[in-house]
Design a protein around this motif. Sequence first.
Motif, short mmCIF file in Angstrom:
data_model
loop_
_atom_site.label_atom_id
_atom_site.label_comp_id
_atom_site.label_asym_id
_atom_site.label_seq_id
_atom_site.Cartn_x
_atom_site.Cartn_y
_atom_site.Cartn_z
N GLN A 13 0.83 -1.21 0.00
CA GLN A 13 0.00 0.00 0.00
C GLN A 13 0.87 1.26 0.00
N LYS A 14 2.02 1.17 0.67
CA LYS A 14 2.95 2.30 0.68
C LYS A 14 3.47 2.56 -0.73
N LYS A 15 3.83 1.49 -1.42
CA LYS A 15 4.33 1.62 -2.80
C LYS A 15 3.29 2.27 -3.70
N VAL A 16 2.02 1.90 -3.49
CA VAL A 16 0.94 2.46 -4.31
C VAL A 16 0.81 3.96 -4.07
N ILE A 17 0.90 4.38 -2.80
CA ILE A 17 0.82 5.82 -2.47
C ILE A 17 1.96 6.58 -3.16
N LEU A 18 3.17 5.99 -3.12
CA LEU A 18 4.33 6.65 -3.73
C LEU A 18 4.27 6.62 -5.26
N LEU A 19 3.71 5.53 -5.80
CA LEU A 19 3.58 5.39 -7.25
C LEU A 19 2.61 6.43 -7.82
N THR A 20 1.56 6.75 -7.07
CA THR A 20 0.54 7.70 -7.55
C THR A 20 0.83 9.14 -7.10
N LYS A 21 1.99 9.32 -6.46
CA LYS A 21 2.38 10.64 -5.94
C LYS A 21 2.34 11.76 -6.98
N PRO A 22 2.84 11.54 -8.21
CA PRO A 22 2.79 12.63 -9.20
C PRO A 22 1.36 13.16 -9.44
N ILE A 23 0.37 12.28 -9.35
CA ILE A 23 -1.02 12.71 -9.60
C ILE A 23 -1.55 13.53 -8.42
N THR A 24 -1.29 13.07 -7.19
CA THR A 24 -1.75 13.83 -6.02
C THR A 24 -1.01 15.16 -5.92
N GLU A 25 0.28 15.12 -6.25
CA GLU A 25 1.11 16.33 -6.22
C GLU A 25 0.55 17.41 -7.15
N GLU A 26 0.26 16.98 -8.37
CA GLU A 26 -0.29 17.90 -9.38
C GLU A 26 -1.64 18.46 -8.92
N ALA A 27 -2.47 17.59 -8.34
CA ALA A 27 -3.83 17.99 -7.95
C ALA A 27 -3.83 19.00 -6.80
N ILE A 28 -3.02 18.74 -5.76
CA ILE A 28 -3.02 19.66 -4.60
C ILE A 28 -2.34 20.99 -4.95
N THR A 29 -1.32 20.96 -5.79
CA THR A 29 -0.63 22.20 -6.19
C THR A 29 -1.56 23.08 -7.01
N GLU A 30 -2.30 22.44 -7.92
CA GLU A 30 -3.27 23.17 -8.76
C GLU A 30 -4.36 23.79 -7.88
N LEU A 31 -4.84 23.01 -6.91
CA LEU A 31 -5.89 23.50 -6.00
C LEU A 31 -5.39 24.72 -5.22
N TYR A 32 -4.18 24.62 -4.67
CA TYR A 32 -3.64 25.71 -3.85
C TYR A 32 -3.47 26.99 -4.67
N THR A 33 -2.90 26.87 -5.87
CA THR A 33 -2.64 28.08 -6.67
C THR A 33 -3.92 28.66 -7.26
N ARG A 34 -5.00 27.89 -7.24
CA ARG A 34 -6.27 28.40 -7.76
C ARG A 34 -7.08 29.08 -6.65
N LEU A 35 -7.03 28.53 -5.44
CA LEU A 35 -7.89 29.04 -4.37
C LEU A 35 -7.14 29.85 -3.29
N PHE A 36 -5.83 29.60 -3.14
CA PHE A 36 -5.04 30.22 -2.08
C PHE A 36 -5.78 30.29 -0.74
N PRO A 37 -6.26 29.14 -0.23
CA PRO A 37 -7.00 29.18 1.04
C PRO A 37 -6.06 29.49 2.21
N LYS A 38 -6.57 30.24 3.18
CA LYS A 38 -5.79 30.56 4.39
C LYS A 38 -5.70 29.33 5.29
N SER A 39 -6.70 28.46 5.11
CA SER A 39 -6.73 27.22 5.87
C SER A 39 -7.14 26.11 4.90
N ILE A 40 -6.37 25.03 4.88
CA ILE A 40 -6.66 23.94 3.94
C ILE A 40 -7.17 22.73 4.72
#
Length: 366
Positions: free
Chosen positions: A25-52
């Motif tokens: 399960q750890k390997k799966v989390i690390l394998l899919t990391k590029p997708i989660t990375e892209e998604a959270i970065t896009e969310l942050y730069t679009r909304l700039f929430p003070k609290s996430i």
Amino acid sequence: MEVVEVLHMNGGTGDASYASNSLLQKKVILLTKPITEEAITELYTRLFPKSICIADMGCSSGPNTFLAVSELIKNVEKKRTSLGHESPEYQIHLNDLPSNDFNTIFRSLPSFQKSFSKQMGSGFGHCFFTGVPGSFYGRLFPNKSLHFVHSSYSLMWLSRVPDLEEVNKGNIYLSSTSPLSVIRAYLKQFQRDFTTFLQCRAEELVPGGVMVLTLMGRKGEDHSGKESGYALELLARALNELVSEGQIEEEQLDCFNVPQYTPSPAEVKYFVEEEGSFSITRLEATTIHWTAYDHDHVTGHHHAFKDGGYSLSNCVRAVVEPLLVRHFGEAIMDEVFHRYREILTNCMTKEKIEFINVTVSMKRRV
């Protein structure tokens, strides 16, 4: 069988615990990391929430519990530092069924928070953790309160065993000998559960909120192929051996079915589009070889045993043993998994078999 009561990984930190057997399960989390990375970065730069506000659904317990969320936080921190912004506050919700070993999580939380804050350095915002016990096939959070939902290797578990018109004879999941009506019943139950999950999260996410889900799945449309439930098919083989020796009643095996469904990317896409609250950003299938379990690429550590079936049978045991104990009793478990290990080892020396992961990244429609 009440899945909500029985479905939990083996707790604690012993040899048969999920905490000691969750490298896959750890390997799966690390394998899919590029997708989660892209998604959270896009969310942050679009909304700039003070609290996430981030929810990890099906967090289980053990070393992986903090892995996914800490990776998400690191990505936001990296982005906000490069933009010269102040660190937001983080609200992290860890969700799983009430029977999950939350005690182990809470006991390890102070030391994790201490080392993580140190790692992130000065200027890092406050990070608040809460445990949220409950089924994700229902509402768990207030309206429009979440920014990001993450789930890895949880949503293939169904809320209940499907209602079957015919007996799934000699099987505990979908296999080449399963009647068509059984396959249909499983698909129908998955559609019902997955749609409910999407509807609930749609209410809880802010407009434009993001969700990244990884499920154990299959690439094609064949339900009985080796890329789908083969690990469970081999477990059924071990149980059938005990039936033939009179250690388990045949009727007892025939009425046991695992509440799991491994979808194809096409099915995931269809159900997301049909429910209508989300637009898909990315949808990918990845593979992990069964023997990937024997070598931890993260630490470069080779495990002390040469027997590939050992680690995989322990991994499966940590996940499904509570279900088996409820149905067949505890006395026979060591024997079941001894047979299972032999079958796996034999199989892995002859065939190259892989687990398929289906990952979907999606955005809440505004």
